[in-house]
Write an enzyme that holds these catalytic residues in place. Sequence first.
Site, PDB file in Angstrom:
ATOM      1  N   ASP A  42      -6.974 -57.037  32.079  1.00 24.38           N
ATOM      2  CA  ASP A  42      -6.086 -58.549  32.644  1.00 24.38           C
ATOM      3  C   ASP A  42      -6.540 -59.399  33.052  1.00 24.38           C
ATOM      4  OD1 ASP A  42      -2.722 -58.742  32.909  1.00 24.38           O
ATOM      5  OD2 ASP A  42      -2.471 -58.388  34.904  1.00 24.38           O
ATOM      6  N   ASP A  57      -3.630 -64.548  28.919  1.00 23.52           N
ATOM      7  CA  ASP A  57      -2.817 -63.816  29.430  1.00 23.52           C
ATOM      8  C   ASP A  57      -3.328 -62.602  28.491  1.00 23.52           C
ATOM      9  OD1 ASP A  57      -2.012 -61.807  31.132  1.00 23.52           O
ATOM     10  OD2 ASP A  57      -0.459 -61.642  30.557  1.00 23.52           O
TER      11      ASP A  57
END
Lengths: 463, 28
Positions: free
Chosen positions: A36, A272
């Site tokens: 992430d 992201d």
Amino acid sequence: SDAFNSTLINMFASADRYVVEMEIGTPPQTAYLVLDTGSSDMCVNEANNTYCESLADGNDVWTSNYELTATASEISSTATSHKTYNTPCSYWGTFNPNTSSTFKFNETVFNATYGDNSYFAGTYGTDVVSLGNITLSNFTFGVSDDTVNSMGVLGISLPFVEETNIFQLTSNTTPFVYDNFPMALKNQGKIKKIAYSLFLNELNARFGSILFGAVDKSKYSGQLYTLPMLQAFNTFDSEFSGMFVTAQSVAILDSKSGNKTVSEVQFPVVFDSGTSYSSLPTEIADAIGRSFDGKYSSDNRGYIFDCSKVNNTLLSIDFGGFNISANISNFVTPLHEHCLLNIMASDSMFSLGDAFLMDTYVVYDLENHEVSLAQASFNNEEEDIKIISDSVPGATPAPGYSSTWVYTPGSPIGTGDFVNVSWTSYSEFSQYKSIYATESLSDGVSSSSSSSSSSETATKKKN
Amino acid sequence: NSYVKLPIQKLANIPNINLEDVSGISKR
């Protein structure tokens, strides 16, 4: 040294995740963690947390079937193995701190909340962790006994984004920074600079790669352009924090019906890897959906259209004198006989997730607060790795590096115009070709613009 | 070598295995 075990999983793809396999503790416990770039903490579920227990209804078992093949000189063998799991949490891997001889709780509250309001809560601790052939000692991470996620996360964003700087502030304790994963790699001598390059690989590939401390020239084509991160997302004032840059305009490139500009409104956006979806300003998300003659489905939170509409179609975003284009087919999920566009409308948080990142080579420089972008290349060329010790090798500042629009907290959108789209008749198609468009401005004033190169882009402003 | 290369596995969502799509962005 480049061989890794892999888990074979049925490809009923709807929301793919990009994960790394981590060994935690002594003896090592295996967990798959979502990689992430939108958060900064590593968190792993404690084996017996309430949420995971609630998923074990006593009826279902979670079974992994995998085939192991070992080959040695003149000997080859194949075996099939089965392993049964009680919950999806145990399937993805949990961590039991009580069975690790090297784990230490550090008595600090851990509470991570994400953009979709999911969360992990528990306590920070330290232990030894290993990925691939590297090992980090005394590594800090959160162990969650209260969550709504069945899978752990490895956050690799800025240290400022660590939850120790967020939750501690609201609980009247002093914010502090600890060595998250990229920082620990540098401080334990594995890399020279806190920077990494992300290559998710193409849609049907089973593996991508992340290169900490280096750039691989073979994984991108064209020029690698550098942008500054927006400082406004690295303060306590912003609702969201992270490695945001400015997107200048959005266009759809279509080989059959022509190219069209969707928006020339600047907006802050983060790359992201923690989500497969993308969130764009509402007007832009709507315009993209409508450009494919889609109809909005509130049940599915997206536009649904005939899948043939997106054949050979690209979503192209201008980041300040250069474009990155991603295949629209990366963004769609088959839904009966139609396709669902996984681009969500948002008024406050804008992100480009895995669907865009698949076609993008991204270098995150966490020390210089810069992001470098290039078009990903899938030619399987021989590795050409260059160490990042100061600036990013091969990268040059984007043409609009110094003049980029600056985001102001509380003003989530830029000063350009949304465009009432009209199609052009250009039939030539290239994802690297500059956009030609004839537009009608939303206030009714007709205008037109064209560009023959990315450095000559004409931009209309409406203050 | 001053760099660390790690493979990233792509996991497809499996029916009934609740592979949530966490929006990875930290929220204050």
